[in-house]
Write a protein that holds these residues in place. Structure first.
Motif: not given
Length: 333
Positions: A34-46
């Motif tokens: 996943r790119p370092n930039r952008g909003p912090k992800p609220g989910l994960s694939v796991d």
């Protein structure tokens, strides 16, 4: 009369490997970061995969959808597509994640038979923990890290015991096929009771008319004899019956290994060493100058004793040739 539950869980059949090949493999092997930039992800694939597995465990494979998984996690359906392209790739991830529960058989003490037996018992337990797993047709493998590692360990357990390379694969698939079939019967029996609300005892008691009025011992003498002995009193899909069949399968492989060992002994020279032609190629097949060569790499091909001749030495060469044909311009084909 038995009361059926208001909501029945329906089974379903899916196919593994049905999504985008590259995207699915990238997700399985963590090849795309996943790119370092952008909003912090609220989910994960796991998180998504674990929620999907819980849903399938509780309600069956037919309940699985991106919408249901999203609702379980408290997110919108569209938010899941940022992580997993579709249900097909999600199913591949679920299968390989569950395969990660299987212990590798390398650490099992004993020889090949003990290792294959341990693998079979682990599979049997996994299928009963995750019954939906059996409703995914595995003819097209997922090729994820967990499943491939377990498969490689089983192949490794059988290599070097006197079988040819193709027989090694066949032996592992023989055990796997038996376990999968036996577990499917066992799981289906449990699911039938759960989905219909009718126990096996109730089901058979409702068919007492057959035994009282229609069953003719003279017409079905063998069945009548076995019934009198009590052989039919036990449920046919118990773990005890599964273990009985598993031992017979392993004994069959062991008998072949023993026969191959005797064949090798007979080809030994007077000093006790194997004749030269028995160890020049894997599986004890002598090399011949006139053996066909691979259409892709030029290597020698070990042709099967029966069936259609092979044009390639391996599936990798076959796939490389396929890609080369598709990549070439139409005029060059």
């Amino acid at each position: 009369m038995a009361v059926k539950p208001q909501r029945r869980r329906k089974t379903a059949t899916e196919y593994s490997g049905g999504g985008d090949a590259v995207r699915s493999l990238e997700l399985l092997w963590g090849a795309r970061k996943r790119p370092n930039r952008g909003p912090k992800p609220g989910l994960s694939v796991d998180q998504i995969v674990r929620a999907a597995i819980e849903l399938a465990d509780g309600e069956g494979l037919s309940a699985l959808s991106m919408q249901r998984v999203a609702g379980k996690l408290g997110f919108t359906t569209m938010s899941l597509y940022r992580y997993v392209p579709s249900k097909a790739e999600l199913l591949d991830l679920m299968l390989d994640t569950v395969a990660g529960e299987l212990p590798l058989v390398d650490d099992v003490p004993g020889g090949w038979r003990a290792k294959l037996e341990a693998a079979a018992l682990a599979d049997w337990a996994l299928y009963h923990r995750h019954p939906w797993f059996l409703h995914v047709t595995p003819v097209r493998p997922v090729m994820g890290p967990n499943g491939m590692a377990a498969y490689d360990a089983e192949l490794r357990a059988v290599c070097g015991i006197g079988l040819s390379d193709r027989e090694v694969i066949a032996a592992v698939h023989l055990v796997d096929g038996y376990v999968r079939g036996a577990a499917r019967h066992s799981v289906d029996a449990a699911e039938a009771e759960r989905e219909t609300g009718i126990t096996d005892e109730q089901w058979w008691s409702e068919r007492a008319y057959f035994w009282d009025k229609l069953f003719d011992p003279e017409r079905l003498p063998t069945m009548a004899k076995l019934m009198r002995s009590g052989a039919f009193d036990e449920h046919p899909f118990t773990e005890e019956v599964f273990l009985f069949g598993l031992q017979r399968v392993l004994e069959g492989i062991e008998a072949l290994v023993r026969a191959r060992s005797l064949d090798r002994d007979e080809t030994c020279d007077e000093t006790g060493t194997l004749a030269r032609e028995c160890d020049e190629t894997p599986g004890g097949t002598p090399r011949r100058e006139d053996r066909p060569t691979c259409a892709q790499c030029g290597g020698e091909i070990a042709q099967p004793a029966t069936g259609r001749p092979r044009a390639y030495c391996s599936r990798a060469c076959q796939q490389r040739a396929y890609r080369a044909r598709n990549a070439s311009p139409p005029a060059a084909r």
